[in-house]
Structure formats: C-alpha cells, structure tokens
Scaffold this active site. Sequence first.
Site, PDB file in Angstrom:
ATOM      1  N   VAL A  10    -125.383  28.781 -36.644  1.00  0.00           N
ATOM      2  CA  VAL A  10    -124.791  28.419 -38.378  1.00  0.00           C
ATOM      3  C   VAL A  10    -123.245  28.923 -39.105  1.00  0.00           C
ATOM      4  O   VAL A  10    -122.432  28.853 -37.828  1.00  0.00           O
ATOM      5  CB  VAL A  10    -124.912  30.494 -37.978  1.00  0.00           C
ATOM      6  CG1 VAL A  10    -123.917  31.513 -38.998  1.00  0.00           C
ATOM      7  CG2 VAL A  10    -125.897  30.929 -37.238  1.00  0.00           C
ATOM      8  N   VAL A  35    -121.298  27.765 -43.176  1.00  0.00           N
ATOM      9  CA  VAL A  35    -121.296  27.688 -44.161  1.00  0.00           C
ATOM     10  C   VAL A  35    -119.888  26.785 -44.236  1.00  0.00           C
ATOM     11  O   VAL A  35    -119.182  26.605 -43.634  1.00  0.00           O
ATOM     12  CB  VAL A  35    -121.318  29.103 -44.823  1.00  0.00           C
ATOM     13  CG1 VAL A  35    -120.963  29.019 -46.372  1.00  0.00           C
ATOM     14  CG2 VAL A  35    -122.022  30.222 -44.645  1.00  0.00           C
ATOM     15  N   ARG A  94    -117.977  33.017 -48.430  1.00  0.00           N
ATOM     16  CA  ARG A  94    -117.656  34.255 -48.608  1.00  0.00           C
ATOM     17  C   ARG A  94    -117.988  34.770 -49.871  1.00  0.00           C
ATOM     18  O   ARG A  94    -117.637  34.707 -51.031  1.00  0.00           O
ATOM     19  CB  ARG A  94    -115.514  34.340 -48.972  1.00  0.00           C
ATOM     20  CG  ARG A  94    -115.260  34.112 -47.527  1.00  0.00           C
ATOM     21  CD  ARG A  94    -115.562  35.273 -46.501  1.00  0.00           C
ATOM     22  NE  ARG A  94    -115.199  35.837 -45.428  1.00  0.00           N
ATOM     23  CZ  ARG A  94    -115.181  34.718 -44.357  1.00  0.00           C
ATOM     24  NH1 ARG A  94    -116.183  33.288 -44.454  1.00  0.00           N
ATOM     25  NH2 ARG A  94    -114.297  34.641 -43.371  1.00  0.00           N
ATOM     26  N   TYR A 128    -121.424  40.115 -36.789  1.00  0.00           N
ATOM     27  CA  TYR A 128    -122.854  39.793 -36.924  1.00  0.00           C
ATOM     28  C   TYR A 128    -122.633  41.636 -37.115  1.00  0.00           C
ATOM     29  O   TYR A 128    -124.368  42.286 -37.194  1.00  0.00           O
ATOM     30  CB  TYR A 128    -123.683  39.412 -35.388  1.00  0.00           C
ATOM     31  CG  TYR A 128    -123.436  38.236 -35.967  1.00  0.00           C
ATOM     32  CD1 TYR A 128    -124.223  37.116 -36.967  1.00  0.00           C
ATOM     33  CD2 TYR A 128    -122.512  36.922 -35.410  1.00  0.00           C
ATOM     34  CE1 TYR A 128    -123.927  35.468 -36.750  1.00  0.00           C
ATOM     35  CE2 TYR A 128    -122.317  35.639 -35.641  1.00  0.00           C
ATOM     36  CZ  TYR A 128    -123.118  34.882 -36.513  1.00  0.00           C
ATOM     37  OH  TYR A 128    -122.853  33.319 -36.820  1.00  0.00           O
ATOM     38  N   PHE A 174    -125.776  28.764 -25.872  1.00  0.00           N
ATOM     39  CA  PHE A 174    -126.261  28.440 -27.127  1.00  0.00           C
ATOM     40  C   PHE A 174    -126.538  29.225 -28.606  1.00  0.00           C
ATOM     41  O   PHE A 174    -125.364  29.420 -28.880  1.00  0.00           O
ATOM     42  CB  PHE A 174    -127.857  28.832 -26.809  1.00  0.00           C
ATOM     43  CG  PHE A 174    -128.451  30.745 -27.315  1.00  0.00           C
ATOM     44  CD1 PHE A 174    -128.332  30.813 -28.559  1.00  0.00           C
ATOM     45  CD2 PHE A 174    -128.160  30.943 -25.703  1.00  0.00           C
ATOM     46  CE1 PHE A 174    -128.982  32.014 -28.674  1.00  0.00           C
ATOM     47  CE2 PHE A 174    -127.659  32.739 -26.293  1.00  0.00           C
ATOM     48  CZ  PHE A 174    -128.524  32.985 -27.455  1.00  0.00           C
TER      49      PHE A 174
HETATM   50  C1  LIG Z   1    -118.870  33.025 -40.237  1.00  0.00           C
HETATM   51  C2  LIG Z   1    -119.099  32.593 -41.698  1.00  0.00           C
HETATM   52  C3  LIG Z   1    -120.786  32.259 -40.785  1.00  0.00           C
HETATM   53  C4  LIG Z   1    -120.024  33.460 -42.521  1.00  0.00           C
HETATM   54  O1  LIG Z   1    -120.579  32.881 -44.032  1.00  0.00           O
HETATM   55  P1  LIG Z   1    -120.313  33.384 -45.139  1.00  0.00           P
HETATM   56  O2  LIG Z   1    -121.145  32.752 -46.496  1.00  0.00           O
HETATM   57  O3  LIG Z   1    -118.516  33.121 -45.648  1.00  0.00           O
HETATM   58  O4  LIG Z   1    -120.289  34.923 -44.819  1.00  0.00           O
HETATM   59  P2  LIG Z   1    -120.613  35.771 -46.325  1.00  0.00           P
HETATM   60  O5  LIG Z   1    -120.426  35.626 -47.260  1.00  0.00           O
HETATM   61  O6  LIG Z   1    -121.884  36.178 -46.067  1.00  0.00           O
HETATM   62  O7  LIG Z   1    -120.069  37.142 -45.554  1.00  0.00           O
HETATM   63  C5  LIG Z   1    -120.624  38.389 -45.335  1.00  0.00           C
HETATM   64  C6  LIG Z   1    -119.606  39.359 -45.256  1.00  0.00           C
HETATM   65  O8  LIG Z   1    -119.376  39.107 -43.668  1.00  0.00           O
HETATM   66  C7  LIG Z   1    -117.732  38.521 -44.060  1.00  0.00           C
HETATM   67  N1  LIG Z   1    -117.480  37.979 -43.145  1.00  0.00           N
HETATM   68  C8  LIG Z   1    -117.901  36.871 -42.942  1.00  0.00           C
HETATM   69  N2  LIG Z   1    -117.605  36.126 -42.172  1.00  0.00           N
HETATM   70  C9  LIG Z   1    -116.042  36.781 -41.537  1.00  0.00           C
HETATM   71  C10 LIG Z   1    -115.394  36.472 -40.115  1.00  0.00           C
HETATM   72  N3  LIG Z   1    -115.505  35.389 -39.877  1.00  0.00           N
HETATM   73  N4  LIG Z   1    -114.347  37.105 -40.504  1.00  0.00           N
HETATM   74  C11 LIG Z   1    -114.591  38.358 -40.931  1.00  0.00           C
HETATM   75  N5  LIG Z   1    -114.730  39.002 -41.885  1.00  0.00           N
HETATM   76  C12 LIG Z   1    -116.157  37.883 -42.362  1.00  0.00           C
HETATM   77  C13 LIG Z   1    -117.493  38.986 -45.399  1.00  0.00           C
HETATM   78  O9  LIG Z   1    -116.215  38.990 -45.393  1.00  0.00           O
HETATM   79  C14 LIG Z   1    -118.162  39.615 -46.044  1.00  0.00           C
HETATM   80  O10 LIG Z   1    -117.920  40.685 -46.326  1.00  0.00           O
HETATM   81  P3  LIG Z   1    -117.751  41.822 -47.502  1.00  0.00           P
HETATM   82  O11 LIG Z   1    -119.687  41.782 -48.085  1.00  0.00           O
HETATM   83  O12 LIG Z   1    -117.406  42.599 -46.795  1.00  0.00           O
HETATM   84  O13 LIG Z   1    -117.462  41.201 -48.270  1.00  0.00           O
HETATM   85  C15 LIG Z   1    -118.806  31.152 -42.296  1.00  0.00           C
HETATM   86  O14 LIG Z   1    -117.020  31.313 -42.166  1.00  0.00           O
HETATM   87  C16 LIG Z   1    -118.708  29.772 -40.884  1.00  0.00           C
HETATM   88  O15 LIG Z   1    -119.022  29.212 -40.803  1.00  0.00           O
HETATM   89  N6  LIG Z   1    -117.404  29.679 -40.304  1.00  0.00           N
HETATM   90  C17 LIG Z   1    -117.393  28.920 -39.205  1.00  0.00           C
HETATM   91  C18 LIG Z   1    -118.710  28.526 -37.988  1.00  0.00           C
HETATM   92  C19 LIG Z   1    -118.226  29.869 -37.353  1.00  0.00           C
HETATM   93  O16 LIG Z   1    -117.830  30.830 -37.487  1.00  0.00           O
HETATM   94  N7  LIG Z   1    -120.310  30.296 -37.518  1.00  0.00           N
HETATM   95  C20 LIG Z   1    -120.666  30.905 -36.563  1.00  0.00           C
HETATM   96  C21 LIG Z   1    -120.765  30.348 -35.077  1.00  0.00           C
HETATM   97  S1  LIG Z   1    -121.778  31.889 -34.955  1.00  0.00           S
END
Ligand SMILES: CC(C)(COP(=O)(O)OP(=O)(O)OC[C@H]1O[C@@H](n2cnc3c(N)ncnc32)[C@H](O)[C@@H]1OP(=O)(O)O)[C@@H](O)C(=O)NCCC(=O)NCCS
Length: 408
Positions: A82, A84, A90, A123, A408
């Site tokens: 996962v 982005v 965001r 999550y 994983f």
């Molecule tokens: C974590 C990640 C996948 C979030 O993707 P994103 O597209 O920015 O998430 P979304 O825009 O769908 O966010 C949905 C909600 O979750 C919140 N959110 C998402 N990731 C967050 C984080 N790391 N910390 C705090 N809040 C978070 C957003 O603020 C948003 O909240 P809202 O609906 O109240 O505005 C992205 O930041 C990322 O790639 N991070 C680095 C890699 C990583 O950690 N991957 C996950 C592996 S398990």
Amino acid sequence: MSDIEIRPVTAEEWPDYLRAEHIPFGIQISDEEMKVQSQRYGAWNTLAAFEDGRIVATAGDWDMRLTLPGFTEVHAPGVTAVGVLPTHRRRGLLTALMRRQLDEYRGRGEAVATLLAAESVIYGRFGYGWATAHMAAEIDTAHARFVGRLEPGAGLELIDKNEAAKVLPQIFDETRRNQVGEVSRPGGWWTEFLRDPEWARDGDSELFHVVCRDGAAAGYASYRIKQHWDGALASSTARVIHLVATDAPTRARLWRYCLDVDLMARVSFENLPLDDPMRWMLRDPRRLRATIVADWLWVRPVDVARALEARRYRVAGRLVLEVVDAFLPENEGRYELDAGPDGAHCRRTNAAPDLRLSVAELGSAYLGGVSLASLAAAGRVEECTAGALGRADLMFGSDIPPWCSTDF
Ligand SMILES: CC(C)(COP(=O)(O)OP(=O)(O)OC[C@H]1O[C@@H](n2cnc3c(N)ncnc32)[C@H](O)[C@@H]1OP(=O)(O)O)[C@@H](O)C(=O)NCCC(=O)NCCS
C-alpha cells in the site's frame, strides 16, 4: 478523483507498479534489483490507481490463510504494497483503494482480511482492528542462563539456502496450523525471504538457518550475525529474525542454541510473543529487555457472520452483538452468536444487543488476544446487558494467545 482508474496491473506494468510502491517508503529500486523483482509478477494480487496512464498509488494482497481459535482456519487476503506517491497524498487515493478491495472481498465471500500497518493511525477508519502484538527484545549472553540445565543436544542442523527452501516452509506450515493468529506464507514470500539480498542485511551476515528435530517435533531459527570486536574482546550480536517450533521443548532448545552461539555478547529477537514462555526459563528474566512492544496483525471482519462462524469459542454461550460499520454498511446490524468449542451459528436478529461495538473492535477481539473488557474501559465497546463483557471475554478468549511471526 474522477480521472483516476483503479485496476490490477499487467505483467508489462509490473516494474512501474513496483517503483510506485517503493517510493512512498523512500526506496528507489536499483536497475540490478529491478531485474530480480521483475520476475516476481504474480507473487501477490495487485491493484493500482492510474492517473493519465501513470501509476500514482498501489495496493495488493497475498493469498493467505489465517489460523483461528480452535485451530480452524480461514482464507484471509493479506493486504500489502500500500502506497501513495508523495505528490498525490491526502486526496483520497488510499480510501479509494480500500473501498475497491473491500467491495471485492465482500463480493467474493471473504470472511476477514488482514494487514500489517506502517503506522497505527492509518487503517482503523477502514474497519481494521489491531489483533496481535509483538515484542522485539534483547539479552546479554552473560545473563542468559536458564533456571534448569538444558542442552540443545542432538537433532540440530545448520542448513544452506537450498536445503532451507525445502525444509523451512514445511516446518513453518506445521507450526502455523497450531498458532492462532499466524498466517500461511505463499511460495513468493519464501523465495524473497531466502534470497536474502545484501541490501536487506543492514551490514550483517547472510542468514543462518538452524533446524531442530526430535521425532515429529520440529522448529527452526533464522538469524544473522552483526560482527563486532571491542578491542580484543568478542562482542558480536546474533539477530534472530524468526524462531518457530511445533512445541515448547523444541522452542526452548532453539532459544538455548541462539543464546550459546560463540563470540556473541548479545542476542536480539525481532518478533516474540509478549508471553513467550522462555522469559520464565531465564534465571534472570528482567535481563530480557523489550525494545519494541507494538501492534502486528490487524484484522478486518469483511462479513461479520461468516467471520464469527469460522472460529471456535472457549466456552459455550449466546451473545447479541450490535456491529457498527461505517465503511462497509452492508455489514452493519445485530447478530446473534450461539457458539462454543464445537462450532458457531451466527445470524441477523432484532433482539436487544448485549454489546455494541464497531467492526474494528470486533477485529481486535476476533483472535482472542484483546479483551473486550479492555476495549470497553477505553470507551470503544458498550456493554448493553450487565455481565455481557465478562461472558463475551470467556467465549472469545483463546487458550493459545494469538501471535503472528510473518512480515508481509
Ligand atoms: C498512508 C498513505 C497510504 C495514505 O494515503 P492517502 O491517499 O494520503 O490517504 P487518504 O487521502 O485516502 O486518507 C484518508 C484519511 O486518512 C488519513 N490518513 C491517511 N494516512 C494517514 C497517516 N499516515 N497519518 C494520519 N492520517 C492519515 C487522512 O488524513 C484522511 O483523513 P480525513 O478523511 O479525515 O481527511 C500514504 O500517506 C503513504 O503512502 N504513506 C507512506 C507509505 C505507507 O505508510 N504505506 C502504508 C503501508 S501499511
């Protein structure tokens, strides 16, 4: 979001998917590494978000099975990859990927999904609840004596990579069937683990694999050595990456082996159960210092009734659960669970609820490692009928505390 297309990637798009998956973690894949990684197409199921034909977000899942209380098991997609792109964060891309995944899981009749979270804040909103914990710990070998005498003895064998590829998956599969909370490891997982590329070693040795067998009992430990000499004094660290066994005596022998490797000043363990019985074998248990205690496996009931029927319960009982599920509203409602050690029936009902909780809290309690009373004390579960929390914890508790050792 309207010009975003979400779909699995083709073999041709796989290298772009891998690049896009690694960038959010701050990793750029070298050309040499990409040659190896490009062979892994199909190791897990992919999803990508495309903008103008370019991948800007990724997700995927491993085909896994999860061991449940009562030693039943269920197919459980293990969500992975996962990410982005930092340029697209965001904007709701993760939310869109989660929506697509969960709709598909629900559509094809999955009971639960699992994942490991890079951050524990991500999550919960999608209905995943923290269900197992892990501990990383270390001990100075000078203080690593057991209370009684234990010789690792015969039956220990160091094996090379090729042998490990044949033996380790078999032993692991035996152990995971008897470990609530453990997941199966697909072939592609093993290939990458055993490949053990230099960049994954953090300057330490290649993996050593030691196998312990005694009749039907078996286990193994995979560890690295971090070489260090303090002047003329040997001061290396053995880093135990995995240690699993089918039974407690084999586990104890593998521990003893790791604690006795010559020239080590310290042994560190990457992932132990919080209640590892080995702590109680140590003469000086406080010397085993926890360096991390944190969440590990997160569980998402995709279909509440199927999930609750898939496991067994420690004592027989009946409960009405009112489940709130904002992200997958088709899951929402009241369920009557009539269950015990031999099986479970779960059906929708209009009866008054005993407990009210969200689907994420149900995910946390699902493997029996998180008590509903604790969740209630944290304001996350509501007791609607006096005494229901105690009854529910008796039913949901697992004789074997859940633990997952798979990354994983
Ligand atoms: C974590 C990640 C996948 C979030 O993707 P994103 O597209 O920015 O998430 P979304 O825009 O769908 O966010 C949905 C909600 O979750 C919140 N959110 C998402 N990731 C967050 C984080 N790391 N910390 C705090 N809040 C978070 C957003 O603020 C948003 O909240 P809202 O609906 O109240 O505005 C992205 O930041 C990322 O790639 N991070 C680095 C890699 C990583 O950690 N991957 C996950 C592996 S398990």
